[in-house]
Design a protein around this motif. Sequence first.
Motif, PDB file in Angstrom:
ATOM      1  N   ARG A 197       0.877  -1.194   0.083  1.00  0.00           N
ATOM      2  CA  ARG A 197      -0.102  -0.101  -0.085  1.00  0.00           C
ATOM      3  C   ARG A 197       1.017   1.110   0.101  1.00  0.00           C
ATOM      4  N   ASP A 198       0.404   2.172  -0.763  1.00  0.00           N
ATOM      5  CA  ASP A 198       0.863   3.711  -0.765  1.00  0.00           C
ATOM      6  C   ASP A 198       0.767   4.222   0.740  1.00  0.00           C
ATOM      7  N   ALA A 199       1.512   5.395   0.915  1.00  0.00           N
ATOM      8  CA  ALA A 199       1.191   6.215   1.894  1.00  0.00           C
ATOM      9  C   ALA A 199      -0.024   6.564   2.452  1.00  0.00           C
ATOM     10  N   VAL A 200      -0.737   7.011   1.578  1.00  0.00           N
ATOM     11  CA  VAL A 200      -2.291   7.492   1.722  1.00  0.00           C
ATOM     12  C   VAL A 200      -3.101   6.083   1.928  1.00  0.00           C
ATOM     13  N   ALA A 201      -3.107   5.262   1.364  1.00  0.00           N
ATOM     14  CA  ALA A 201      -3.811   4.169   1.377  1.00  0.00           C
ATOM     15  C   ALA A 201      -3.451   3.339   2.959  1.00  0.00           C
ATOM     16  N   ALA A 202      -2.119   3.627   3.573  1.00  0.00           N
ATOM     17  CA  ALA A 202      -1.753   2.884   4.742  1.00  0.00           C
ATOM     18  C   ALA A 202      -2.684   3.719   5.844  1.00  0.00           C
ATOM     19  N   ASP A 203      -3.148   4.673   5.633  1.00  0.00           N
ATOM     20  CA  ASP A 203      -4.023   5.535   6.632  1.00  0.00           C
ATOM     21  C   ASP A 203      -5.108   5.006   6.919  1.00  0.00           C
ATOM     22  N   TYR A 204      -5.714   4.235   5.872  1.00  0.00           N
ATOM     23  CA  TYR A 204      -7.023   3.477   6.077  1.00  0.00           C
ATOM     24  C   TYR A 204      -7.133   2.282   6.850  1.00  0.00           C
ATOM     25  N   ARG A 205      -7.975   1.923   7.806  1.00  0.00           N
ATOM     26  CA  ARG A 205      -7.978   0.614   8.444  1.00  0.00           C
ATOM     27  C   ARG A 205      -9.160  -0.122   8.040  1.00  0.00           C
ATOM     28  N   LEU A 206      -8.903  -1.437   7.943  1.00  0.00           N
ATOM     29  CA  LEU A 206     -10.008  -2.398   7.362  1.00  0.00           C
ATOM     30  C   LEU A 206     -10.736  -2.921   8.843  1.00  0.00           C
ATOM     31  N   VAL A 207     -11.987  -2.690   9.040  1.00  0.00           N
ATOM     32  CA  VAL A 207     -12.894  -3.233  10.088  1.00  0.00           C
ATOM     33  C   VAL A 207     -13.860  -4.196   9.601  1.00  0.00           C
ATOM     34  N   GLY A 208     -14.218  -5.256  10.213  1.00  0.00           N
ATOM     35  CA  GLY A 208     -14.888  -6.399   9.546  1.00  0.00           C
ATOM     36  C   GLY A 208     -15.864  -6.933  10.858  1.00  0.00           C
ATOM     37  N   TRP A 209     -17.117  -7.149  10.362  1.00  0.00           N
ATOM     38  CA  TRP A 209     -18.140  -7.758  11.239  1.00  0.00           C
ATOM     39  C   TRP A 209     -19.007  -8.500  10.657  1.00  0.00           C
ATOM     40  N   ILE A 210     -19.672  -9.384  11.550  1.00  0.00           N
ATOM     41  CA  ILE A 210     -20.678 -10.426  10.923  1.00  0.00           C
ATOM     42  C   ILE A 210     -22.142  -9.927  11.405  1.00  0.00           C
ATOM     43  N   ASP A 211     -22.870  -9.882  10.267  1.00  0.00           N
ATOM     44  CA  ASP A 211     -24.509  -9.648  10.583  1.00  0.00           C
ATOM     45  C   ASP A 211     -24.741  -8.045  11.244  1.00  0.00           C
ATOM     46  N   ARG A 212     -24.161  -7.516  11.983  1.00  0.00           N
ATOM     47  CA  ARG A 212     -24.413  -6.195  12.482  1.00  0.00           C
ATOM     48  C   ARG A 212     -23.334  -5.252  12.754  1.00  0.00           C
TER      49      ARG A 212
END
Length: 360
Positions: A197-212
């Motif tokens: 990932r580039d520097a800008v993309a690295a500032d985004y974090r990935l959050v996952g969930w199930i159903d809600r």
Amino acid sequence: MTLDIRPVAVPERLGTPEAVEFEAYVEATAVADESVWGHRRFSYDAPELLPEFLDGRYTGRRAFAAWDGGRCVGRADVTWERSDGARAAEITVGVAVDQRRRGIGSELLRHAETHARSIGREVLVGRSDVPVAGLDLPGARLEAPDGTRSIPAADPGAAFATRHGYRLGQLERMSGLTVTGRAAEFRSMLADHLTARDAVAADYRLVGWIDRAPEELLDSLAVAHASMSTDTPAGGISYDEEAWDADRVRSEETLALAGGRTTLAQAAIAPDGAVAGFTELSLPADSMAVFQWDTIVLGPHRGHRLGMLLKLGNLVRLGETAPERTDVYTWNADENDHMLAINIALGFTLRGMSAEWQHD
């Protein structure tokens, strides 16, 4: 044959005398789908579909069935957005194979169109499907305003639509991905993607969930859902803008659960804490299939390969949550080059085309 076409009564519960006709209508829908695709993976069963009819706060639904005595030989569905200013209604029609070419489909369509106009819908949108084996029928071809693919004019669904005054407005590629045995590969791909990932993309974090979804994401997630009706390619189809808020997000989650579906979601979270994009996988009960539903990255956040990040993150979660599932299916506008490129890179292959039709 004595044909009787009437609205389908929606029962409060299944397995009761009041539910017999609804259950027969659902079976007729599955039979029609099976005649096209050769399987029922794309069909909702009665427990999945009933909650959709019982909760009409955001989307209206009306079904009609054609009866030959006690047998349901065809059905038509009308769905419409309830947002202010909505003008369109979506119609689907299906007839049992042994009852076709008797005018049943035309009569069902007439009932559906009459209902759509009775509720003030002046734009009628229809849908038909062509499996990959039917894409090479000889003869004239039909092309949508955008995209590169075409479908044969002789396809039964296309012939029915054009005969009734509908024009082809958009083609969607129906693609499938076999995920069996690829869990480790997806984990490796995700790790490589995060590393690159580039520097800008690295500032985004990935959050996952199930159903809600997490409570703190509801408002910005609603914005992303609404953008699906305005920011994705529409070709020549007049789709209605959908109004979303936190309550609608929760309502859709509740409907999925009521229908026995598990939802896996991933969101890219911007530095300010808002949802920059999201993707969803829907897992119906008692099936080996998975459906890739909405995927979007909002305009200000594009250009950082967040779409690939989201899909890889959800495929990894799928392998962890439901390793027994074998195939993921998705539909994308034929002109959506960016999303199609992501799918192809992941290994999706063409399984058929879905045609969107419009009658003004």
